[in-house]
Design a protein around this motif. Structure first.
Motif: not given
Length: 219
Positions: A1-24
């Motif tokens: 089961m893949k996970l996508k986090v949508c509606g990204m807007k802010y760079q620091e927040n993107m990097q913090a979300v990316a650390e959780l390793q979503p698929d998309y």
């Protein structure tokens, strides 16, 4: 089961979300959206597929953003016809061949409230890679509430789909139940239920959701 986090807007927040390793990770290009993205995407892990979300945009505009941001997925959230999808598919294939990159997925969104005519999907079969079912509401996504998932019991296609629309921590048990069915659910797409402001994601809540999703995968 893949996970996508949508509606990204802010760079620091993107990097913090990316650390959780979503698929998309999804980036919205729609000026009427409070999550409309207009900036640069920081370097993200290669395993995370960057997804460009568009609403009735011209194919030239889509290709321009693919070239700029190296998107691996195009999500179409408007009234795009099957012919539009076919034309876009051809353009994306040409781009991938020219740049020697992997093929780019196309996801077509359909909005549901209490019922849905699945015959609408037929012209898109074999053209798009996945369907995405979202909640029909005032906005093009990010409405914050779920549709009646029992409608999907009548899903007639073998094309895998993404489940979206108002999914948050309160929906974990509902997600567990629908994943027990034989429906070809490919991914869960989350957005507004994990926000402290439009485009700004709550990392701790996302972490909890991701851990729950991992347990479902393992179970």
């Amino acid at each position: 089961m893949k996970l996508k986090v949508c509606g990204m807007k802010y760079q620091e927040n993107m990097q913090a979300v990316a650390e959780l390793q979503p698929d998309y990770l999804g980036f919205i290009f729609y000026e009427k959206s409070p999550r409309n993205f207009d900036g640069d995407i920081p370097k993200l892990p290669d395993e995370i597929k960057k997804t460009g979300v568009f609403v009735d945009a011209s194919i030239d505009f889509v290709i321009e953003k693919v070239k700029k941001h190296n998107f691996k997925v195009i999500q179409l959230h408007g009234n795009e016809s099957s012919q539009y999808c076919r034309d876009l598919q051809s353009e994306l294939e040409c781009f991938s061949e020219t740049e020697s990159t992997e093929s780019i997925e196309i996801w077509k969104v359909f909005s549901i409230k209490d019922q849905f005519d699945f015959e609408i999907l037929e012209p898109y079969e074999g053209i798009v890679d996945y369907f995405l079912f979202d909640t029909k509401g005032k906005e093009k996504g990010g409405n914050g509430y779920t549709f009646d998932w029992s409608v999907l019991n009548n899903y007639p296609s073998e094309t895998p789909f993404i489940l979206s629309g108002g999914i948050g921590l309160d929906e974990i048990e509902k997600v567990k139940e629908i994943l027990k069915t034989d429906l070809p659910i490919y991914a869960i797409d989350v957005n507004s239920k994990f926000e402290t402001a439009p485009g700004l994601k709550n990392i701790e809540e996302l972490k909890i959701f991701k851990e729950e999703l991992n347990r479902m995968r393992e179970g």
